[in-house]
Scaffold this motif. Structure first.
Motif, PDB file in Angstrom:
ATOM      1  N   THR A   1      35.463  40.706  41.637  1.00  0.00           N
ATOM      2  CA  THR A   1      36.723  41.391  41.900  1.00  0.00           C
ATOM      3  C   THR A   1      37.753  40.433  42.481  1.00  0.00           C
ATOM      4  O   THR A   1      37.418  39.571  43.288  1.00  0.00           O
ATOM      5  CB  THR A   1      36.525  42.573  42.868  1.00  0.00           C
ATOM      6  N   ASP A   2      38.993  40.598  42.053  1.00  0.00           N
ATOM      7  CA  ASP A   2      40.095  39.816  42.622  1.00  0.00           C
ATOM      8  C   ASP A   2      40.745  40.565  43.781  1.00  0.00           C
ATOM      9  O   ASP A   2      41.666  40.049  44.401  1.00  0.00           O
ATOM     10  CB  ASP A   2      41.161  39.507  41.554  1.00  0.00           C
ATOM     11  N   ALA A   3      40.271  41.767  44.041  1.00  0.00           N
ATOM     12  CA  ALA A   3      40.712  42.541  45.208  1.00  0.00           C
ATOM     13  C   ALA A   3      39.522  42.599  46.156  1.00  0.00           C
ATOM     14  O   ALA A   3      38.602  43.395  45.963  1.00  0.00           O
ATOM     15  CB  ALA A   3      41.133  43.948  44.794  1.00  0.00           C
ATOM     16  N   PRO A   4      39.483  41.744  47.171  1.00  0.00           N
ATOM     17  CA  PRO A   4      38.299  41.697  48.042  1.00  0.00           C
ATOM     18  C   PRO A   4      38.122  42.995  48.821  1.00  0.00           C
ATOM     19  O   PRO A   4      39.086  43.714  49.098  1.00  0.00           O
ATOM     20  CB  PRO A   4      38.614  40.533  48.985  1.00  0.00           C
TER      21      PRO A   4
ATOM     22  N   ILE B   1      22.010  33.743  42.262  1.00  0.00           N
ATOM     23  CA  ILE B   1      22.382  32.747  43.278  1.00  0.00           C
ATOM     24  C   ILE B   1      22.221  31.330  42.716  1.00  0.00           C
ATOM     25  O   ILE B   1      23.062  30.454  42.942  1.00  0.00           O
ATOM     26  CB  ILE B   1      21.543  32.920  44.561  1.00  0.00           C
ATOM     27  N   LYS B   2      21.152  31.101  41.949  1.00  0.00           N
ATOM     28  CA  LYS B   2      20.964  29.791  41.314  1.00  0.00           C
ATOM     29  C   LYS B   2      22.135  29.473  40.376  1.00  0.00           C
ATOM     30  O   LYS B   2      22.603  28.333  40.309  1.00  0.00           O
ATOM     31  CB  LYS B   2      19.645  29.760  40.533  1.00  0.00           C
ATOM     32  N   PHE B   3      22.578  30.489  39.641  1.00  0.00           N
ATOM     33  CA  PHE B   3      23.702  30.310  38.726  1.00  0.00           C
ATOM     34  C   PHE B   3      24.977  29.957  39.489  1.00  0.00           C
ATOM     35  O   PHE B   3      25.698  29.014  39.123  1.00  0.00           O
ATOM     36  CB  PHE B   3      23.917  31.581  37.905  1.00  0.00           C
ATOM     37  N   PHE B   4      25.254  30.682  40.573  1.00  0.00           N
ATOM     38  CA  PHE B   4      26.462  30.407  41.349  1.00  0.00           C
ATOM     39  C   PHE B   4      26.382  29.034  42.035  1.00  0.00           C
ATOM     40  O   PHE B   4      27.382  28.316  42.135  1.00  0.00           O
ATOM     41  CB  PHE B   4      26.708  31.522  42.369  1.00  0.00           C
ATOM     42  N   LYS B   5      25.175  28.671  42.472  1.00  0.00           N
ATOM     43  CA  LYS B   5      24.981  27.339  43.068  1.00  0.00           C
ATOM     44  C   LYS B   5      25.266  26.251  42.021  1.00  0.00           C
ATOM     45  O   LYS B   5      25.918  25.242  42.307  1.00  0.00           O
ATOM     46  CB  LYS B   5      23.540  27.223  43.585  1.00  0.00           C
ATOM     47  N   PHE B   6      24.799  26.492  40.790  1.00  0.00           N
ATOM     48  CA  PHE B   6      25.062  25.576  39.674  1.00  0.00           C
ATOM     49  C   PHE B   6      26.569  25.471  39.409  1.00  0.00           C
ATOM     50  O   PHE B   6      27.105  24.373  39.223  1.00  0.00           O
ATOM     51  CB  PHE B   6      24.338  26.081  38.421  1.00  0.00           C
ATOM     52  N   ALA B   7      27.260  26.623  39.410  1.00  0.00           N
ATOM     53  CA  ALA B   7      28.701  26.636  39.143  1.00  0.00           C
ATOM     54  C   ALA B   7      29.466  25.858  40.207  1.00  0.00           C
ATOM     55  O   ALA B   7      30.399  25.106  39.886  1.00  0.00           O
ATOM     56  CB  ALA B   7      29.205  28.074  39.063  1.00  0.00           C
TER      57      ALA B   7
ATOM     58  N   PHE C   1      36.300  37.198  43.864  1.00  0.00           N
ATOM     59  CA  PHE C   1      35.194  37.331  44.811  1.00  0.00           C
ATOM     60  C   PHE C   1      33.974  37.897  44.102  1.00  0.00           C
ATOM     61  O   PHE C   1      34.091  38.787  43.259  1.00  0.00           O
ATOM     62  CB  PHE C   1      35.592  38.265  45.965  1.00  0.00           C
ATOM     63  N   ILE C   2      32.797  37.398  44.473  1.00  0.00           N
ATOM     64  CA  ILE C   2      31.535  37.918  43.962  1.00  0.00           C
ATOM     65  C   ILE C   2      30.963  38.901  44.973  1.00  0.00           C
ATOM     66  O   ILE C   2      30.990  38.657  46.186  1.00  0.00           O
ATOM     67  CB  ILE C   2      30.527  36.777  43.712  1.00  0.00           C
TER      68      ILE C   2
ATOM     69  N   TRP D   1      31.784  36.754  48.636  1.00  0.00           N
ATOM     70  CA  TRP D   1      32.312  35.406  48.838  1.00  0.00           C
ATOM     71  C   TRP D   1      33.295  35.063  47.719  1.00  0.00           C
ATOM     72  O   TRP D   1      33.214  35.607  46.628  1.00  0.00           O
ATOM     73  CB  TRP D   1      31.180  34.378  48.894  1.00  0.00           C
ATOM     74  N   PRO D   2      34.237  34.144  47.998  1.00  0.00           N
ATOM     75  CA  PRO D   2      35.171  33.696  46.961  1.00  0.00           C
ATOM     76  C   PRO D   2      34.498  32.692  46.034  1.00  0.00           C
ATOM     77  O   PRO D   2      33.805  31.795  46.498  1.00  0.00           O
ATOM     78  CB  PRO D   2      36.303  33.035  47.759  1.00  0.00           C
TER      79      PRO D   2
END
Length: 336
Positions: free
Chosen positions: A75-78, A296-302, A279-280, A92-93
């Motif tokens: 979401t872009d609206a936290p 989480i592994k994917f976001f860590k990779f990103a 934001f995720i 988190w952003p």
């Protein structure tokens, strides 16, 4: 026979791999979709896991993660800290980017036109209705503008892009603030709605004398005519990486509860006025722990390998200091 055994063995390996691979599903923000797609393709090649993401708008993404039908929402609206607590979410952003006004006017090229926030607000309020209005001409004395009705386009779905765009209009136009306000969905005084950044981009491209607002990657990919803007410091700026970074540099993520931070109308001579974050959202105590950990592994990779991909699309990657904060958030809040 040996050849047949080899095929069978290979088949068993493939079957066992797919049986244990966690399925990562996400939904929400169309703002992040161009870069998330790039990250997902790279992650598939690197780790073999697929990320299935529905680009359906921030509002729908929040509903999907609340209903536990996806691994993560975007979401872009936290969400504010009390809402995060209520839903049991970690937030988190993930990336920062910019929203740009786009137009389709014969003879006007990208960057030719300049608008300020007050005038943009009046166009969306319906008090400025033609392209040759005195306020627009004053900002653009060298442009030949048609005496044509402005075709206003806005989002039809619950949208974080709309949240940030209307937040900006509320800061720069008093009438907009009092009559319409900000939100993922508002009562638009004028215009036609389109679904997603994709829909607005398509509508603008097909409609003469139209104006809309999209995430910059969509303007770039679809070769739309963006406008310049007058920023908070009174300076005319164009949508460039430098201008986006100038605005983003004001972000104080460390002191924002739940990372709740809005980046519109930031100070600074070089700042682009409408910068936003995606934001995720994830459940702290997810039902499917394996999928949660794979996400989480994917976001860590990103974060580790996706900066160049983001910059190629003119997004602003999260600074390394903020990534370290986010990794602490994962360790403290998301149960494995």
């Amino acid at each position: 026979m040996k050849f047949l055994k080899a095929i069978v063995a290979a088949g068993l390996v493939a079957a066992s791999t797919s049986a244990f691979a966690a399925d990562i599903t996400g939904a929400g923000s169309t703002f992040i979709f161009p870069v998330l797609s790039k990250w997902a393709d790279a992650y598939k090649k690197d780790a073999g896991s697929s990320v299935n993401y529905q680009s359906i708008g921030s509002g729908a993404g929040i509903k999907q993660i609340q209903a536990k039908t996806v691994t993560f929402g975007a979401t872009d609206a936290p969400l504010k800290a009390d809402q995060l607590e209520k839903d049991g979410f970690a937030q988190w952003p993930m990336i920062m980017g910019a929203i740009v006004p786009v137009v389709n006017i014969d003879g006007v090229k990208a960057g030719d036109m300049v608008l300020d926030g007050d005038t943009l607000g009046k166009i969306y309020l319906g008090t400025i209705t033609k392209w040759d209005d005195a306020a627009i001409k004053k900002l653009n004395p060298k442009l030949t503008l048609p005496s044509a009705a402005i075709a206003v386009v806005h989002r039809a779905d619950g949208s974080g892009t709309t949240f940030n765009f209307t937040d900006y209009l509320s800061k720069v136009n008093a009438d907009w603030k009092s009559k319409v306000g900000s939100g993922t969905a508002v009562e638009w005084p004028v215009g036609v709605g389109a679904k997603g950044n994709e829909g607005v981009s398509g509508n603008i491209g097909q409609t003469k004398n139209a104006i809309g607002y999209v995430e910059y990657a969509y303007a770039k990919q679809n070769k739309l005519t963006y406008t310049g803007l007058v920023n908070k410091a009174g300076k005319t700026v164009q949508p460039t990486t430098e201008a986006f970074q100038a605005a983003a540099s004001n972000a104080d993520w460390a002191n924002a509860p739940g990372y709740y931070l809005i980046l519109t109308d930031q100070p600074g001579d070089k700042s682009w006025p409408i910068v936003a974050s995606t934001f995720i959202l994830m459940h702290k105590d997810a039902t499917d722990k394996a999928a949660s950990q794979e996400a989480i592994k994917f976001f860590k990779f990103a974060f580790a390998k996706g900066d160049k991909m983001a910059e190629e699309l003119d997004y602003i990657p999260m600074p390394e200091s903020v990534v370290k904060l986010i990794e602490k958030t994962w360790s403290a809040e998301i149960k494995s």
